[in-house]
Design a protein around this motif. Structure first.
Motif, mmCIF file in Angstrom:
data_model
loop_
_atom_site.group_PDB
_atom_site.id
_atom_site.type_symbol
_atom_site.label_atom_id
_atom_site.label_comp_id
_atom_site.label_asym_id
_atom_site.label_seq_id
_atom_site.Cartn_x
_atom_site.Cartn_y
_atom_site.Cartn_z
ATOM 1 N N UNK A 96 0.676 -1.293 0.003
ATOM 2 C CA UNK A 96 -0.056 -0.045 -0.114
ATOM 3 C C UNK A 96 0.846 1.269 -0.008
ATOM 4 N N UNK A 97 2.040 1.106 0.686
ATOM 5 C CA UNK A 97 2.886 2.517 0.738
ATOM 6 C C UNK A 97 4.294 2.184 0.946
ATOM 7 N N UNK A 98 5.190 2.902 0.512
ATOM 8 C CA UNK A 98 6.562 2.615 0.335
ATOM 9 C C UNK A 98 7.319 3.919 1.015
ATOM 10 N N UNK A 99 8.369 3.726 1.774
ATOM 11 C CA UNK A 99 9.276 4.597 2.050
ATOM 12 C C UNK A 99 10.395 4.359 1.554
ATOM 13 N N UNK A 100 11.539 4.745 2.102
ATOM 14 C CA UNK A 100 12.752 4.702 1.504
ATOM 15 C C UNK A 100 13.234 3.129 1.970
ATOM 16 N N UNK A 101 12.954 2.831 2.954
ATOM 17 C CA UNK A 101 13.604 1.428 3.679
ATOM 18 C C UNK A 101 12.545 0.819 4.141
ATOM 19 N N UNK A 116 -12.953 -16.616 2.319
ATOM 20 C CA UNK A 116 -11.928 -15.731 3.164
ATOM 21 C C UNK A 116 -11.680 -16.502 4.286
ATOM 22 N N UNK A 117 -10.341 -16.952 4.462
ATOM 23 C CA UNK A 117 -9.597 -17.675 5.598
ATOM 24 C C UNK A 117 -9.073 -16.771 6.655
ATOM 25 N N UNK A 118 -8.204 -15.659 6.153
ATOM 26 C CA UNK A 118 -7.757 -14.938 7.114
ATOM 27 C C UNK A 118 -7.167 -13.508 6.201
ATOM 28 N N UNK A 119 -6.714 -12.505 7.218
ATOM 29 C CA UNK A 119 -6.338 -11.286 6.694
ATOM 30 C C UNK A 119 -5.024 -10.810 7.426
ATOM 31 N N UNK A 120 -4.347 -9.981 6.667
ATOM 32 C CA UNK A 120 -3.174 -9.592 7.398
ATOM 33 C C UNK A 120 -2.731 -8.227 7.106
ATOM 34 N N UNK A 121 -2.099 -7.474 7.835
ATOM 35 C CA UNK A 121 -1.558 -6.185 7.901
ATOM 36 C C UNK A 121 -0.275 -6.056 8.164
ATOM 37 N N UNK A 122 0.930 -5.543 7.574
ATOM 38 C CA UNK A 122 1.987 -5.729 8.171
ATOM 39 C C UNK A 122 3.071 -4.527 7.644
ATOM 40 N N UNK A 123 4.073 -4.494 8.448
ATOM 41 C CA UNK A 123 5.278 -3.528 8.090
ATOM 42 C C UNK A 123 6.656 -4.215 7.943
ATOM 43 N N UNK A 124 7.153 -3.813 6.955
ATOM 44 C CA UNK A 124 8.373 -4.548 6.632
ATOM 45 C C UNK A 124 9.532 -3.552 6.191
ATOM 46 N N UNK A 125 10.670 -3.964 6.443
ATOM 47 C CA UNK A 125 11.984 -3.042 6.510
ATOM 48 C C UNK A 125 12.482 -4.028 5.366
ATOM 49 N N UNK A 126 13.007 -3.116 4.163
ATOM 50 C CA UNK A 126 13.929 -3.672 3.194
ATOM 51 C C UNK A 126 15.325 -3.934 3.754
ATOM 52 N N UNK A 127 15.925 -5.115 3.836
ATOM 53 C CA UNK A 127 17.146 -5.172 4.288
ATOM 54 C C UNK A 127 18.117 -5.340 3.220
ATOM 55 N N UNK A 128 19.262 -4.747 3.618
ATOM 56 C CA UNK A 128 20.649 -4.668 2.713
ATOM 57 C C UNK A 128 21.313 -6.247 2.667
ATOM 58 N N UNK A 129 21.207 -7.001 1.943
ATOM 59 C CA UNK A 129 21.862 -8.550 1.932
ATOM 60 C C UNK A 129 23.411 -8.394 2.003
ATOM 61 N N UNK A 130 24.115 -8.848 3.229
ATOM 62 C CA UNK A 130 25.203 -8.818 3.361
ATOM 63 C C UNK A 130 26.073 -10.064 2.593
ATOM 64 N N UNK A 131 27.300 -9.675 2.390
ATOM 65 C CA UNK A 131 28.001 -10.630 1.583
ATOM 66 C C UNK A 131 28.596 -11.794 2.178
#
Length: 131
Positions: A96-101, A116-131
């Motif tokens: 629904x909405x994106x910020x920088x991370x 309909x079985x279930x619903x969810x709303x969430x907040x997620x952080x884009x992670x930088x993959x380390x080598x």
């Protein structure tokens, strides 16, 4: 498409569609997915919703690459609406909405017939993959 996600793949969760701001997954319910009452386990319902929400906000420009980045769940709120004991389920996530991370997504889990079985709303952080 290879998700490079061993847990998701071990549960038989298949990526059906992954476009900008949307992800759709499907899973055929098997015996080992059920709780002791014979219904789809709530933890697996949470997993399906989490995956749909998370992938919906991820960058799809590298989706054919083995290293397409990843995100981590900051918060996930789930409403369990109906039990299901067989067939297949579809998890449909929308960003629904994106910020920088940080991004915000929601998802539904339905039977293939549309219940309909279930619903969810969430907040997620884009992670930088380390080598």
């Amino acid at each position: 498409m290879q998700l490079n996600n061993p847990f998701i793949e071990s549960q038989g969760i298949e990526l059906i569609r992954w476009e900008p701001d949307e992800a759709v997954f499907r899973m055929l319910i098997e015996q080992h997915h059920l709780n002791r009452y014979g219904y789809l386990h709530g933890g697996l319902i949470a997993t399906l919703l989490d995956v749909a929400c998370g992938y919906a906000g991820m960058d799809t420009s590298m989706k054919n690459s083995v290293d397409y980045g990843h995100s981590v769940t900051v918060m996930l709120n789930i409403s369990y609406l109906n039990p299901i004991h067989g067939g297949a389920v579809i998890a449909n996530g929308v960003c629904n909405r994106k910020g920088r991370r940080i991004y915000f997504s929601e998802a539904t889990l339905s039977s293939e017939s549309g219940e309909l079985i279930a619903t969810a709303q969430g907040c997620f952080k884009q992670a930088v993959k380390s080598a």
